[in-house]
Design an enzyme around this catalytic site. Sequence first.
Site, PDB file in Angstrom:
ATOM      1  N   GLY A  81     -18.185  -7.794  -4.185  1.00 10.73           N
ATOM      2  CA  GLY A  81     -17.657  -7.223  -5.418  1.00 10.73           C
ATOM      3  C   GLY A  81     -17.629  -8.265  -6.497  1.00 10.73           C
ATOM      4  O   GLY A  81     -17.874  -9.448  -6.239  1.00 10.73           O
ATOM      5  N   THR A 121     -13.472  -4.092  -0.105  1.00  4.91           N
ATOM      6  CA  THR A 121     -13.476  -4.356  -1.560  1.00  4.91           C
ATOM      7  C   THR A 121     -12.413  -3.508  -2.266  1.00  4.91           C
ATOM      8  O   THR A 121     -12.276  -2.317  -1.986  1.00  4.91           O
ATOM      9  CB  THR A 121     -14.870  -4.023  -2.134  1.00  4.91           C
ATOM     10  OG1 THR A 121     -15.836  -4.790  -1.420  1.00  4.91           O
ATOM     11  CG2 THR A 121     -14.965  -4.339  -3.614  1.00  4.91           C
ATOM     12  N   ASN A 122     -11.700  -4.129  -3.194  1.00  2.00           N
ATOM     13  CA  ASN A 122     -10.641  -3.424  -3.940  1.00  2.00           C
ATOM     14  C   ASN A 122     -11.155  -2.771  -5.219  1.00  2.00           C
ATOM     15  O   ASN A 122     -12.147  -3.241  -5.768  1.00  2.00           O
ATOM     16  CB  ASN A 122      -9.545  -4.431  -4.318  1.00  2.00           C
ATOM     17  CG  ASN A 122      -8.494  -4.538  -3.243  1.00  2.00           C
ATOM     18  OD1 ASN A 122      -8.183  -3.572  -2.561  1.00  2.00           O
ATOM     19  ND2 ASN A 122      -7.937  -5.734  -3.093  1.00  2.00           N
ATOM     20  N   ARG A 155       5.491  -4.224   9.631  1.00  2.34           N
ATOM     21  CA  ARG A 155       5.906  -4.348  11.038  1.00  2.34           C
ATOM     22  C   ARG A 155       6.445  -5.750  11.309  1.00  2.34           C
ATOM     23  O   ARG A 155       7.428  -5.921  12.040  1.00  2.34           O
ATOM     24  CB  ARG A 155       4.730  -4.019  11.958  1.00  2.34           C
ATOM     25  CG  ARG A 155       4.374  -2.537  11.881  1.00  2.34           C
ATOM     26  CD  ARG A 155       3.135  -2.225  12.667  1.00  2.34           C
ATOM     27  NE  ARG A 155       3.301  -2.474  14.086  1.00  2.34           N
ATOM     28  CZ  ARG A 155       2.284  -2.639  14.928  1.00  2.34           C
ATOM     29  NH1 ARG A 155       1.046  -2.594  14.498  1.00  2.34           N
ATOM     30  NH2 ARG A 155       2.511  -2.841  16.214  1.00  2.34           N
ATOM     31  N   HIS A 170       7.148   0.735  15.232  1.00  2.00           N
ATOM     32  CA  HIS A 170       6.198   1.795  14.888  1.00  2.00           C
ATOM     33  C   HIS A 170       6.563   2.317  13.504  1.00  2.00           C
ATOM     34  O   HIS A 170       7.482   3.122  13.356  1.00  2.00           O
ATOM     35  CB  HIS A 170       6.232   2.909  15.939  1.00  2.00           C
ATOM     36  CG  HIS A 170       6.006   2.360  17.318  1.00  2.00           C
ATOM     37  ND1 HIS A 170       4.778   1.890  17.725  1.00  2.00           N
ATOM     38  CD2 HIS A 170       6.863   2.121  18.336  1.00  2.00           C
ATOM     39  CE1 HIS A 170       4.877   1.418  18.954  1.00  2.00           C
ATOM     40  NE2 HIS A 170       6.139   1.549  19.348  1.00  2.00           N
ATOM     41  N   HIS A 177      -3.495   1.596  -1.230  1.00  2.74           N
ATOM     42  CA  HIS A 177      -3.255   0.166  -1.008  1.00  2.74           C
ATOM     43  C   HIS A 177      -2.996  -0.403  -2.400  1.00  2.74           C
ATOM     44  O   HIS A 177      -3.921  -0.792  -3.103  1.00  2.74           O
ATOM     45  CB  HIS A 177      -4.488  -0.476  -0.348  1.00  2.74           C
ATOM     46  CG  HIS A 177      -4.449  -1.981  -0.356  1.00  2.74           C
ATOM     47  ND1 HIS A 177      -3.478  -2.710   0.281  1.00  2.74           N
ATOM     48  CD2 HIS A 177      -5.273  -2.902  -0.929  1.00  2.74           C
ATOM     49  CE1 HIS A 177      -3.710  -4.003   0.109  1.00  2.74           C
ATOM     50  NE2 HIS A 177      -4.780  -4.136  -0.633  1.00  2.74           N
TER      51      HIS A 177
END
Length: 314
Positions: A81, A121-122, A155, A170, A177
Site C-alpha cells: 500500500g 492493508t488499511n 484478551r 473468550h 478495525h
Amino acid sequence: MEDERKVVLIGVGNVGMSYAYALLNQGTVDTLVLLDLNREKAMGEAMDLNHGLPFATGAMHIRTGDYDECRNADIVMLCCGVAQRPGEDRPSLLHRNTEVFRSVISSVKQSGFTGILCVATNPVDVMTRVAQVISGFPPQRVIGTGTLLDTARLRFLLGEYFGVDPRNVHAYVMGEHGESEFIPWSAATIGVKPVRVLCENTEGGFSRAGLLRIQKEVRDSAAKIIAAKGATAYGIGMAMARLTKAILGNERCILTVSAQTKESGYPSVYAGVPTVLCRSGVRESVYPKLLRGEQLRMEASCMVLETYFGETGL
Ligand code: NAD
C-alpha cells in the site's frame, strides 16, 4: 513439492516483514515468496531471512520472484500500500490504495491462483472488500485481518485484569478495525463465567468502570504505539501468522477476521466478526446473539464501512 505449504507475500514493509519473521520462527510454511514494487528491498529481505535459517525450527524456502509464483500458492497475503501524504484526505488515500490493489490483484489472477487471498492493508475492512470485488473470487476465499489484533489486545488486557490466562478469555472486538469498533460485552466470558456477572459481584473488585478502561485502551493502542515508534508491526505480524496457520492447518478455529455476514444487516460489507476458518477460507461466521444496543453498534460500524467503500470509486 507435494503438500508444499506456500505463501506469497506482497509488500515487504514493516508489517509484511514482521509477518515473514513470525512465519520463519514458527515454521508455519515450506515456501515463502516475497514480492514488492521495490524489488531490491524484497531481495535484501529474502537474503536477510535466509541467513536466519540455520537457527530456525526447520527447513524453509525463502525467495523473491514474479507473480507467476502465485499459481500454486495456498495463500497470497497483501500488505502492500501507499502511505498517507501530509494533508491527504481519506478518499484520496483510498483511491490510491485501490489502484495499487487493482494492479497487484490483476497479476495475481493472471497467474491462475486458486488459494486464499488475505489482506492486512488499511483500512483493512474496506481494502478486503476492494480485493473481493476486484478479484471476483468467492467471498469465502477473501479474508481480512479485521479485528484479530484488537481482539488479541482485548484478551490480553482482560486476562491481566481478571488474573487468568488470555487463552481462557473468550471475548471479541467486532465491526470496523478502527474508530467505530465495539466490544459485545454480553458475549464475553472468562472460562464459562460471563464477564458482566463477574463485574456485578463486588467481592471480586471487578467493575464496569474497569471494563470501560480496557475498552478505551484497546481502541487507543494503535495510536499510542504509532506515537511512540511510528508504526505497528509485531502484533499484526503475529496475528497474520496465526491466520495463516489456521487456514493451512484446516483448524476450524474461531478468529475475528474481516468477513461478510448477513446478520450485520449489511451483507456486502466486510467487518470484524468471529469466524470459523478452514483450508478453503471462511467456513461460516459465528455471529453472537447481541443485545439490541450492541446490534445497533454493529450496524452503525458497517454503515461507516459502507460509506468508506463508496469513496473508493468502485
Ligand atoms: P510500508 O510502507 O512499510 O510497506 C508497504 C510496502 O508496499 C512497501 O514496501 C511498498 O514498496 C509496497 N508497495 C506499494 N505499492 C506496491 C505495489 N503496487 N506492488 C507491490 N508492492 C507495493 O507499510 P507497512 O507499515 O508495512 O504497512 C502496510 C499496510 O498494513 C498499511 O496499509 C498499514 O496501514 C497496514 N497495517 C494494518 C494493520 C492491521 O491491523 N490490519 C496493522 C498495522 C498496519
